[in-house]
Each structure stands twice: as C-alpha cells, then as structure tokens.
Scaffold this motif. Structure first.
Motif, PDB file in Angstrom:
ATOM      1  N   VAL A  85       0.858  -1.186   0.000  1.00  0.00           N
ATOM      2  CA  VAL A  85       0.000   0.000   0.000  1.00  0.00           C
ATOM      3  C   VAL A  85       0.892   1.232   0.000  1.00  0.00           C
ATOM      4  CG1 VAL A  85      -1.755   1.306   1.246  1.00  0.00           C
ATOM      5  CG2 VAL A  85      -1.840  -1.197   1.232  1.00  0.00           C
ATOM      6  N   GLY A  86       0.707   2.120  -0.982  1.00  0.00           N
ATOM      7  CA  GLY A  86       1.517   3.319  -1.054  1.00  0.00           C
ATOM      8  C   GLY A  86       2.893   3.035  -1.626  1.00  0.00           C
ATOM      9  N   GLN A  87       3.803   3.973  -1.401  1.00  0.00           N
ATOM     10  CA  GLN A  87       5.144   3.901  -1.975  1.00  0.00           C
ATOM     11  C   GLN A  87       6.078   3.152  -1.028  1.00  0.00           C
ATOM     12  OE1 GLN A  87       5.904   5.152  -5.178  1.00  0.00           O
ATOM     13  NE2 GLN A  87       3.661   5.174  -5.158  1.00  0.00           N
ATOM     14  N   VAL A  88       6.100   1.849  -1.170  1.00  0.00           N
ATOM     15  CA  VAL A  88       6.923   1.009  -0.295  1.00  0.00           C
ATOM     16  C   VAL A  88       8.325   0.908  -0.876  1.00  0.00           C
ATOM     17  CG1 VAL A  88       7.224  -1.266   0.734  1.00  0.00           C
ATOM     18  CG2 VAL A  88       4.922  -0.282   0.512  1.00  0.00           C
ATOM     19  N   ARG A  89       9.276   1.529  -0.205  1.00  0.00           N
ATOM     20  CA  ARG A  89      10.659   1.521  -0.683  1.00  0.00           C
ATOM     21  C   ARG A  89      11.292   0.138  -0.505  1.00  0.00           C
ATOM     22  NH1 ARG A  89      14.296   5.823  -0.661  1.00  0.00           N
ATOM     23  NH2 ARG A  89      12.380   7.018  -0.959  1.00  0.00           N
ATOM     24  N   MET A  90      11.051  -0.480   0.650  1.00  0.00           N
ATOM     25  CA  MET A  90      11.639  -1.794   0.915  1.00  0.00           C
ATOM     26  C   MET A  90      10.637  -2.653   1.666  1.00  0.00           C
ATOM     27  SD  MET A  90      15.142  -2.843   3.005  1.00  0.00           S
ATOM     28  CE  MET A  90      14.579  -2.180   4.592  1.00  0.00           C
ATOM     29  N   ARG A  91      10.466  -3.886   1.197  1.00  0.00           N
ATOM     30  CA  ARG A  91       9.655  -4.874   1.909  1.00  0.00           C
ATOM     31  C   ARG A  91      10.556  -6.022   2.337  1.00  0.00           C
ATOM     32  NH1 ARG A  91       3.769  -7.465   0.504  1.00  0.00           N
ATOM     33  NH2 ARG A  91       3.211  -5.493   1.521  1.00  0.00           N
ATOM     34  N   MET A  92      10.477  -6.382   3.619  1.00  0.00           N
ATOM     35  CA  MET A  92      11.203  -7.529   4.161  1.00  0.00           C
ATOM     36  C   MET A  92      10.178  -8.565   4.618  1.00  0.00           C
ATOM     37  SD  MET A  92      13.968  -5.516   6.555  1.00  0.00           S
ATOM     38  CE  MET A  92      14.720  -7.036   7.141  1.00  0.00           C
ATOM     39  N   VAL A  93      10.373  -9.808   4.214  1.00  0.00           N
ATOM     40  CA  VAL A  93       9.452 -10.867   4.600  1.00  0.00           C
ATOM     41  C   VAL A  93      10.247 -12.021   5.179  1.00  0.00           C
ATOM     42  CG1 VAL A  93       7.625 -12.430   3.856  1.00  0.00           C
ATOM     43  CG2 VAL A  93       7.873 -10.206   2.737  1.00  0.00           C
ATOM     44  N   GLY A  94       9.933 -12.365   6.421  1.00  0.00           N
ATOM     45  CA  GLY A  94      10.561 -13.503   7.079  1.00  0.00           C
ATOM     46  C   GLY A  94       9.594 -14.650   7.186  1.00  0.00           C
ATOM     47  N   ALA A  95       9.898 -15.592   8.085  1.00  0.00           N
ATOM     48  CA  ALA A  95       9.062 -16.777   8.226  1.00  0.00           C
ATOM     49  C   ALA A  95       7.696 -16.448   8.814  1.00  0.00           C
ATOM     50  CB  ALA A  95       9.775 -17.807   9.103  1.00  0.00           C
ATOM     51  N   GLU A  96       7.651 -15.520   9.757  1.00  0.00           N
ATOM     52  CA  GLU A  96       6.398 -15.215  10.447  1.00  0.00           C
ATOM     53  C   GLU A  96       5.982 -13.763  10.353  1.00  0.00           C
ATOM     54  OE1 GLU A  96       6.284 -16.722  14.447  1.00  0.00           O
ATOM     55  OE2 GLU A  96       7.776 -18.239  13.988  1.00  0.00           O
ATOM     56  N   LEU A 101       8.808  -0.461   4.482  1.00  0.00           N
ATOM     57  CA  LEU A 101       9.444   0.837   4.748  1.00  0.00           C
ATOM     58  C   LEU A 101       8.966   1.837   3.713  1.00  0.00           C
ATOM     59  CD1 LEU A 101      11.593   2.747   5.998  1.00  0.00           C
ATOM     60  CD2 LEU A 101      13.255   1.718   4.419  1.00  0.00           C
ATOM     61  N   ARG A 102       8.473   2.970   4.189  1.00  0.00           N
ATOM     62  CA  ARG A 102       8.015   4.038   3.311  1.00  0.00           C
ATOM     63  C   ARG A 102       8.701   5.350   3.671  1.00  0.00           C
ATOM     64  NH1 ARG A 102       3.648   1.118   4.992  1.00  0.00           N
ATOM     65  NH2 ARG A 102       2.353   0.116   3.393  1.00  0.00           N
ATOM     66  N   GLY A 103       9.015   6.137   2.690  1.00  0.00           N
ATOM     67  CA  GLY A 103       9.443   7.518   2.871  1.00  0.00           C
ATOM     68  C   GLY A 103      10.760   7.800   3.521  1.00  0.00           C
TER      69      GLY A 103
END
Length: 265
Positions: A85-96, A101-103
């Motif tokens: 949603v919106g301008q997501v600069r970085m997405r981190m996805v782990g096991a759970e 991160l935005r802006g």
C-alpha cells in the motif's frame, strides 16, 4: 524526525523478527530494486541502531543502511502480507513477520568499509553499549557554537533530536546559548548521565518522557497522546516550574524552546 530510542526500538523488533533467518527483500516502489536484489534471500545476522541510523547486517557482509528522515516509517505485520500500500521503498518478509518501509531519506546497501566511514562521523550514542562521552566532550568543549546547536550535531552526540535537546537543557538549568567552551566537565558529565537515563526510558516506554514525576501535572501536553514536556513546543506558555513564559526562536534551522528564568544566560 524520530530520535534515537525510536531507531533502537525498531532494531530490537527487526532483530527479534528476522535475525538468524533468510529474508526476502524487495522494493515494490522500485527505487531500491538493485539494493534489494543484493540482499534478497540472505540471512539477516543482526539489526542495530547508531543514533538515527538503522543497520541490517547480512551474512554476505553487506549492510542495509536506513535513515528515516522526517517522514520515513516502518509498518510491521504478520505473514502472509497483503499487497503493498503506497510507496513502499523496501519490503522484508521472514518466516512469520514482514515489514514495509516508506518515505526514508536513505535506504541503501553498504559494504563494511563504507559503514565504518559513517560510524567514524557519528558521535557516541547514549543507548549503545560502551558509548564514550569523552568523544563528545572532545568535540564540544573547545567549540564556540552554542550547546543547543552542538547537541543536535550528530557528530557530537548521535541520536539526540529537538525534544531531547530542549528538555535536557531545561533539566540541567542551562542556557541554550552557552557555548560548548562554556560548559564545564562536571556539567557535561551530569548532562550525559541525564541524557542516558531519559533515552533509556524512551527506549523502554516507546515515548519520549522527559518530565520528572513531581512536575508531571497541570497543563496537558502539546499534542494528544504525547507526554507532558517542560519547554518543548510550549512557546508563550508558563514554565511549569517558575511561571515565566517559555521562549522560542529558530537556531540553525531548528525550533528551540527554553525558559529564560530557569535557564539564564
């Protein structure tokens, strides 16, 4: 702009949620796509903060460096995560867990030597173990700049922002216009102890709490849901201690608040 305890709390959350596991890293917005590809699928070894800088250390030796700036923010969620949603600069996805991160002002991948260069520019962080107040003293005690300006200089003390600056000076009954050279060693030692204690409370509570319990009464805070302050954002209002109107000016581009009676020149 978030102050030091906010970044240290984020580092603790990311350490708990991601460290020791492979992390999928992407940049839905696209601005961090090349950097994300360098660390995607690697194991996050450690998350830490230094002042207002958040650092993610990966098993490849690369480090993701984030500075939130004025509007940057992380949002945490459980997996599976929904569409960005919106301008997501970085997405981190782990096991759970995952986080978006935005802006941020800075989101980049560094090698260890580049990280060392940043660390060498920063002053001691009151929330880091083995932080040495002597380094800050060496940088301020010969300076003709005001102590108010020096406290906001990240090369002197890392992690102090506008709130802690104003409130620390009030608690020490120190004029913000006093030069660094005018601060005695005993005064600096007391300031450092007070600053460490306040920032530890902020780290533990998740709020910047600077007012002593015996003074925590009377007029409410400057904003809903925020703890009371002594002087920060209280221009023109009576000092909680002496009743003198709180003064305000702009110093080196940042708002400054103080009590002219409790903090005389």
């Amino acid at each position: 702009m978030p102050e030091g305890p906010t970044l240290h709390r984020l580092a603790r959350v990311h350490q708990r949620n991601f460290a020791g596991r492979e992390v999928r890293v992407s940049s839905p917005q696209g601005k961090f796509a090349d950097g994300a590809a360098l660390v995607d699928g690697h194991v996050l070894k450690k998350a830490e903060a230094w002042g207002k800088h958040l650092l993610h250390h990966y098993d490849s030796g690369l480090v993701v460096h984030v500075h939130l700036g004025l509007i940057g923010a992380f949002s945490e969620s459980e997996v599976p995560m929904g569409p960005p949603v919106g301008q997501v600069r970085m997405r981190m996805v782990g096991a759970e867990f995952g986080t978006d991160l935005r802006g941020p002002t800075i989101c980049e991948v560094l090698h260890e030597p580049e990280l060392a260069a940043i660390a060498n520019r920063l002053g001691p962080d009151p929330l880091r173990r083995k932080a040495d107040p002597e380094l800050a003293w060496a940088r301020l005690h010969r300076s003709k700049r005001s102590i108010a300006a020096l406290l906001m200089d990240q090369s002197v003390v890392a992690g102090v922002g506008n709130v802690y600056r104003a409130e620390l000076l009030f608690r020490r009954n120190m004029s913000p216009m006093l030069t660094g050279a005018g601060v005695s060693r005993a005064e600096w030692d007391a300031m450092w102890i007070d600053l460490v204690e306040m920032m530890k409370v902020g780290l533990r509570r998740g709020k910047i709490i600077t007012i002593r319990r015996e003074d925590d009464h009377g007029e409410g805070s400057y904003a809903k849901g925020r703890p009371r302050t002594y002087v920060y954002r209280r221009a023109g209002l009576p000092c909680r201690i002496c009743g003198t109107p709180i003064q305000y000016t702009v110093l080196e581009g940042r708002n400054l608040f103080w009590c002219p009676t409790c903090q005389p020149d």
